[in-house]
Design a protein around this motif. Structure first.
Motif, PDB file in Angstrom:
ATOM      1  N   ASN A  16       0.813  -1.221   0.000  1.00 27.62           N
ATOM      2  CA  ASN A  16       0.000   0.000   0.000  1.00 27.62           C
ATOM      3  C   ASN A  16       0.849   1.275   0.000  1.00 27.62           C
ATOM      4  N   LYS A  17       2.172   1.117  -0.029  1.00 27.92           N
ATOM      5  CA  LYS A  17       3.061   2.286  -0.018  1.00 27.92           C
ATOM      6  C   LYS A  17       3.992   2.327  -1.224  1.00 27.92           C
ATOM      7  N   ASN A  18       3.866   1.322  -2.098  1.00 33.12           N
ATOM      8  CA  ASN A  18       4.740   1.233  -3.266  1.00 33.12           C
ATOM      9  C   ASN A  18       6.211   1.310  -2.865  1.00 33.12           C
ATOM     10  N   GLN A  19       6.546   0.598  -1.787  1.00 33.97           N
ATOM     11  CA  GLN A  19       7.913   0.595  -1.266  1.00 33.97           C
ATOM     12  C   GLN A  19       8.440  -0.832  -1.236  1.00 33.97           C
ATOM     13  N   SER A  20       9.659  -1.020  -1.697  1.00 30.95           N
ATOM     14  CA  SER A  20      10.251  -2.361  -1.694  1.00 30.95           C
ATOM     15  C   SER A  20      11.746  -2.265  -1.473  1.00 30.95           C
ATOM     16  N   GLY A  21      12.354  -3.409  -1.185  1.00 27.04           N
ATOM     17  CA  GLY A  21      13.798  -3.413  -0.966  1.00 27.04           C
ATOM     18  C   GLY A  21      14.317  -4.812  -0.730  1.00 27.04           C
ATOM     19  N   ILE A  22      15.622  -4.924  -0.631  1.00 26.68           N
ATOM     20  CA  ILE A  22      16.293  -6.206  -0.378  1.00 26.68           C
ATOM     21  C   ILE A  22      17.280  -6.005   0.762  1.00 26.68           C
ATOM     22  N   LEU A  23      17.157  -6.829   1.795  1.00 28.09           N
ATOM     23  CA  LEU A  23      18.033  -6.737   2.962  1.00 28.09           C
ATOM     24  C   LEU A  23      18.755  -8.067   3.176  1.00 28.09           C
ATOM     25  N   GLU A  24      19.830  -8.028   3.947  1.00 25.20           N
ATOM     26  CA  GLU A  24      20.604  -9.238   4.222  1.00 25.20           C
ATOM     27  C   GLU A  24      20.424  -9.704   5.658  1.00 25.20           C
ATOM     28  N   ALA A  38       2.103  -6.320   3.695  1.00 24.27           N
ATOM     29  CA  ALA A  38       3.390  -6.536   3.036  1.00 24.27           C
ATOM     30  C   ALA A  38       3.541  -7.946   2.489  1.00 24.27           C
ATOM     31  N   ARG A  39       4.428  -8.055   1.507  1.00 26.59           N
ATOM     32  CA  ARG A  39       4.845  -9.359   0.980  1.00 26.59           C
ATOM     33  C   ARG A  39       6.350  -9.444   1.150  1.00 26.59           C
ATOM     34  N   TYR A  40       6.838 -10.594   1.597  1.00 29.06           N
ATOM     35  CA  TYR A  40       8.281 -10.737   1.783  1.00 29.06           C
ATOM     36  C   TYR A  40       8.668 -12.200   1.647  1.00 29.06           C
ATOM     37  N   ARG A  41       9.932 -12.410   1.289  1.00 30.37           N
ATOM     38  CA  ARG A  41      10.390 -13.772   1.018  1.00 30.37           C
ATOM     39  C   ARG A  41      11.910 -13.816   1.062  1.00 30.37           C
ATOM     40  N   SER A  42      12.462 -14.965   1.451  1.00 30.32           N
ATOM     41  CA  SER A  42      13.915 -15.118   1.490  1.00 30.32           C
ATOM     42  C   SER A  42      14.417 -15.799   0.221  1.00 30.32           C
ATOM     43  N   PHE A  43      15.639 -15.443  -0.172  1.00 30.06           N
ATOM     44  CA  PHE A  43      16.272 -16.005  -1.361  1.00 30.06           C
ATOM     45  C   PHE A  43      17.744 -16.272  -1.071  1.00 30.06           C
ATOM     46  N   THR A  44      18.337 -17.127  -1.871  1.00 24.72           N
ATOM     47  CA  THR A  44      19.765 -17.421  -1.701  1.00 24.72           C
ATOM     48  C   THR A  44      20.640 -16.577  -2.608  1.00 24.72           C
ATOM     49  N   SER A  45      20.028 -15.740  -3.451  1.00 24.11           N
ATOM     50  CA  SER A  45      20.815 -14.823  -4.280  1.00 24.11           C
ATOM     51  C   SER A  45      20.083 -13.496  -4.410  1.00 24.11           C
ATOM     52  N   LYS A  46      20.852 -12.419  -4.521  1.00 27.75           N
ATOM     53  CA  LYS A  46      20.273 -11.080  -4.646  1.00 27.75           C
ATOM     54  C   LYS A  46      19.550 -10.945  -5.979  1.00 27.75           C
ATOM     55  N   GLU A  47      20.056 -11.620  -7.001  1.00 27.49           N
ATOM     56  CA  GLU A  47      19.445 -11.574  -8.323  1.00 27.49           C
ATOM     57  C   GLU A  47      18.024 -12.137  -8.289  1.00 27.49           C
ATOM     58  N   GLU A  48      17.856 -13.293  -7.629  1.00 30.40           N
ATOM     59  CA  GLU A  48      16.522 -13.892  -7.528  1.00 30.40           C
ATOM     60  C   GLU A  48      15.578 -12.994  -6.745  1.00 30.40           C
TER      61      GLU A  48
END
Length: 212
Positions: A16-24, A38-48
């Protein structure tokens, strides 16, 4: 020699805020998404992680499971039943049970009306650990019905303790204690019939919900 854990990247989108990002760091991500739409998910690569955000942060699009030294690779998945639990959509716990190819199996023992549109069983008032234990119960029920001899999960707590009835009754609520007792009985029946329950890392669990 100490084993190095694979790096994780946490992608998030505040819808609802049009905000996104990638954290470690999960704790940092949790502070941002907690209590938000919010929607969030973990990945093993920054590209994915970036591709997932670019494609609309859809939970239906699963991250690829690449061969890695940190767990069972996709090519090595054995035929069996896999379970998981996670908190993601609307901050609610969901239970997932699939076969080795990621095909949902809960409709074999649960009415479809009780499942969400993703084929998962929602448990809105439960903790994630309770969800994992419930997933183990469903996996056992399906295994006994289908005469499948192998179950896989990524919760050491559930696999090594709660599913065997080893639970601190002084600290746990009665529903969790009762579920632990029920699961331990099912597990005993399953193992007496020659079944086995094994650990698989979350990154290679086809039932993994991937929320965090």
């Amino acid at each position: 020699m100490e084993t190095v854990k694979p790096k994780k990247y946490y992608a998030y989108m505040l819808t609802n805020k049009n905000q996104s990002g990638i954290l470690e760091n999960w704790k940092e991500c949790e502070k941002i998404v907690s209590g938000k739409d919010a929607r969030y998910r973990s990945f093993t690569s920054k590209e994915e992680a970036g591709n997932w955000l670019k494609n609309g942060a859809n939970y239906e699009v699963r991250p690829s499971k690449k061969i890695s030294p940190f767990g069972r690779p996709p090519a090595g998945r054995e035929k069996g039943i896999y379970f998981d639990s996670g908190t993601g959509r609307n901050q609610k716990v969901e239970v997932s049970v699939t076969d080795e190819k990621g095909k949902d199996l809960l409709d074999k023992i649960r009415p479809k009306i009780k499942l969400n549109k993703f084929g998962k069983h929602p448990e809105p008032k439960a903790t994630n650990n309770y969800g994992e234990l419930l997933g183990c119960k469903y996996a056992l029920q399906i295994s006994l019905k289908e005469k499948n001899k192998k179950i896989f999960g990524d919760s050491q707590l559930v696999l090594n303790y709660w599913s065997k009835g080893f639970i601190n009754k002084k600290e746990m609520d009665k529903n969790t204690i009762k579920l632990s007792e029920d699961v331990s009985k099912l597990r005993k029946k399953f193992e007496e019939a020659g079944g086995t329950i094994e650990f698989i890392k979350g990154a290679y669990n086809p039932a993994d919900l991937g929320f965090h």
